[in-house]
Design a protein around this motif. Structure first.
Motif, short mmCIF file in Angstrom:
data_model
loop_
_atom_site.label_atom_id
_atom_site.label_comp_id
_atom_site.label_asym_id
_atom_site.label_seq_id
_atom_site.Cartn_x
_atom_site.Cartn_y
_atom_site.Cartn_z
N ILE A 1 2.58 3.87 -0.17
CA ILE A 1 1.13 3.71 -0.30
C ILE A 1 0.37 5.00 0.02
CG2 ILE A 1 0.76 2.81 2.02
CD1 ILE A 1 -1.32 0.86 0.61
N ASP A 2 0.88 5.81 0.92
CA ASP A 2 0.15 7.03 1.29
C ASP A 2 0.20 8.10 0.21
OD1 ASP A 2 -0.78 6.08 3.77
OD2 ASP A 2 1.18 6.46 4.66
N ALA A 3 1.21 8.06 -0.64
CA ALA A 3 1.35 9.06 -1.69
C ALA A 3 0.85 8.55 -3.05
CB ALA A 3 2.81 9.49 -1.82
N ALA A 4 0.52 7.28 -3.14
CA ALA A 4 0.19 6.67 -4.42
C ALA A 4 -1.15 7.16 -4.98
CB ALA A 4 0.16 5.15 -4.28
N SER A 5 -1.22 7.18 -6.30
CA SER A 5 -2.44 7.50 -7.04
C SER A 5 -2.72 6.35 -7.99
CB SER A 5 -2.24 8.79 -7.84
OG SER A 5 -3.21 8.91 -8.85
N TRP B 1 -8.94 2.10 -2.12
CA TRP B 1 -7.98 1.88 -1.03
C TRP B 1 -8.65 1.06 0.06
CZ3 TRP B 1 -3.41 2.57 -2.60
CH2 TRP B 1 -3.09 3.59 -3.47
N MET B 2 -7.90 0.13 0.61
CA MET B 2 -8.35 -0.62 1.78
C MET B 2 -7.71 0.06 2.98
SD MET B 2 -8.11 -4.52 0.35
CE MET B 2 -9.19 -5.22 1.62
N GLU B 3 -8.53 0.40 3.96
CA GLU B 3 -8.03 1.10 5.14
C GLU B 3 -8.38 0.33 6.40
OE1 GLU B 3 -9.47 5.11 5.09
OE2 GLU B 3 -8.29 5.62 3.32
N HIS B 4 -7.48 0.41 7.36
CA HIS B 4 -7.69 -0.22 8.67
C HIS B 4 -7.11 0.72 9.72
CE1 HIS B 4 -8.22 -3.32 11.63
NE2 HIS B 4 -6.93 -3.29 11.93
N GLU B 5 -7.91 1.01 10.72
CA GLU B 5 -7.50 1.89 11.82
C GLU B 5 -6.98 3.23 11.28
OE1 GLU B 5 -4.86 -0.49 14.22
OE2 GLU B 5 -6.55 -1.64 15.02
N GLY B 6 -7.67 3.75 10.26
CA GLY B 6 -7.39 5.08 9.75
C GLY B 6 -6.20 5.20 8.80
N ARG B 7 -5.64 4.07 8.37
CA ARG B 7 -4.51 4.16 7.44
C ARG B 7 -4.69 3.18 6.28
NH1 ARG B 7 -0.78 0.13 8.01
NH2 ARG B 7 -1.09 -1.19 9.81
N ARG B 8 -4.11 3.54 5.14
CA ARG B 8 -4.14 2.66 3.97
C ARG B 8 -3.27 1.43 4.23
NH1 ARG B 8 -3.06 6.68 -1.19
NH2 ARG B 8 -5.05 7.80 -1.07
N SER C 1 -19.57 -16.96 -13.09
CA SER C 1 -20.60 -15.98 -13.43
C SER C 1 -20.41 -14.62 -12.75
CB SER C 1 -21.99 -16.53 -13.09
OG SER C 1 -22.05 -16.82 -11.71
N GLN C 2 -19.84 -14.59 -11.57
CA GLN C 2 -19.74 -13.33 -10.85
C GLN C 2 -18.35 -12.72 -10.99
OE1 GLN C 2 -20.43 -15.73 -7.23
NE2 GLN C 2 -19.17 -14.20 -6.26
N PRO C 3 -18.27 -11.39 -10.94
CA PRO C 3 -16.95 -10.74 -11.01
C PRO C 3 -16.17 -10.96 -9.71
CG PRO C 3 -18.69 -9.12 -10.74
CD PRO C 3 -19.35 -10.45 -10.87
N TYR C 4 -14.88 -10.82 -9.82
CA TYR C 4 -13.99 -10.97 -8.68
C TYR C 4 -13.20 -9.69 -8.49
CZ TYR C 4 -14.64 -16.01 -8.11
OH TYR C 4 -15.15 -17.25 -7.86
N ARG C 5 -12.85 -9.41 -7.25
CA ARG C 5 -11.95 -8.32 -6.91
C ARG C 5 -10.71 -8.94 -6.29
NH1 ARG C 5 -14.14 -3.06 -6.95
NH2 ARG C 5 -16.37 -3.08 -7.32
N LEU C 6 -9.55 -8.40 -6.63
CA LEU C 6 -8.28 -8.88 -6.12
C LEU C 6 -7.71 -7.84 -5.15
CD1 LEU C 6 -6.72 -9.98 -9.53
CD2 LEU C 6 -8.02 -11.38 -7.93
N THR C 7 -7.05 -8.31 -4.10
CA THR C 7 -6.41 -7.40 -3.16
C THR C 7 -4.91 -7.36 -3.38
OG1 THR C 7 -6.05 -9.03 -1.41
CG2 THR C 7 -8.17 -7.86 -1.39
N CYS C 8 -4.30 -6.27 -2.96
CA CYS C 8 -2.85 -6.10 -2.97
C CYS C 8 -2.52 -5.30 -1.72
CB CYS C 8 -2.42 -5.35 -4.24
SG CYS C 8 -0.64 -5.06 -4.33
N MET C 9 -1.73 -5.88 -0.83
CA MET C 9 -1.45 -5.26 0.46
C MET C 9 -0.01 -4.77 0.55
SD MET C 9 -4.46 -5.79 1.28
CE MET C 9 -4.92 -5.53 2.95
#
Length: 119
Positions: free
Chosen positions: A84-88, A10-17, A37-45
């Motif tokens: 987002i707060d209830a997601a697993s 989870w990405m969090e900012h100011e105490g929330r996802r 050569s290096q792995p990548y991470r993708l974001t989803c907001m």
């Protein structure tokens, strides 16, 4: 492939996802088709999030680790089924598709905790 196998966090900012980040399920390629050569991470907001904030949160999370974080479209918010707060990560569904193709990465869906398409 399961989302949980791609080390989601989870990405969090100011105490929330605000979103999540995960390893790309494919090895990214350069524009000429050669593998990177290096792995990548993708974001989803969950709501439109400026690229700078996405990068700042990722830097706080990962520091100087040996991979690149690819921010998602800063004008797009993704719908996380159930909120987002209830997601697993085991059952997460996000729409629309997650498109990292501009950086040679995966484009597909996360549906019921599974990576769908683009592999």
């Amino acid at each position: 492939m399961k989302l949980i196998d791609l080390e989601p966090q989870w990405m969090e900012h100011e105490g929330r996802r605000i979103g999540f980040v995960f390893l790309s399920p494919v090895q990214p390629t350069r524009h000429d088709g050669t593998p990177r050569s290096q792995p990548y991470r993708l974001t989803c907001m969950a709501s439109p999030t400026p690229m700078g904030l996405q990068r700042d949160v990722a830097e706080r999370m990962f520091g100087d680790n040996d991979f690149t974080v690819v921010p998602c479209n800063p004008t797009q918010g993704w719908t996380i089924a159930g909120g987002i707060d209830a997601a697993s990560f085991d059952t997460l569904s996000a729409t629309p598709s997650i498109d990292g193709s501009a950086s040679g990465n995966w484009h597909g869906y996360v549906t019921n905790g599974q990576i769908v398409g683009g592999i």
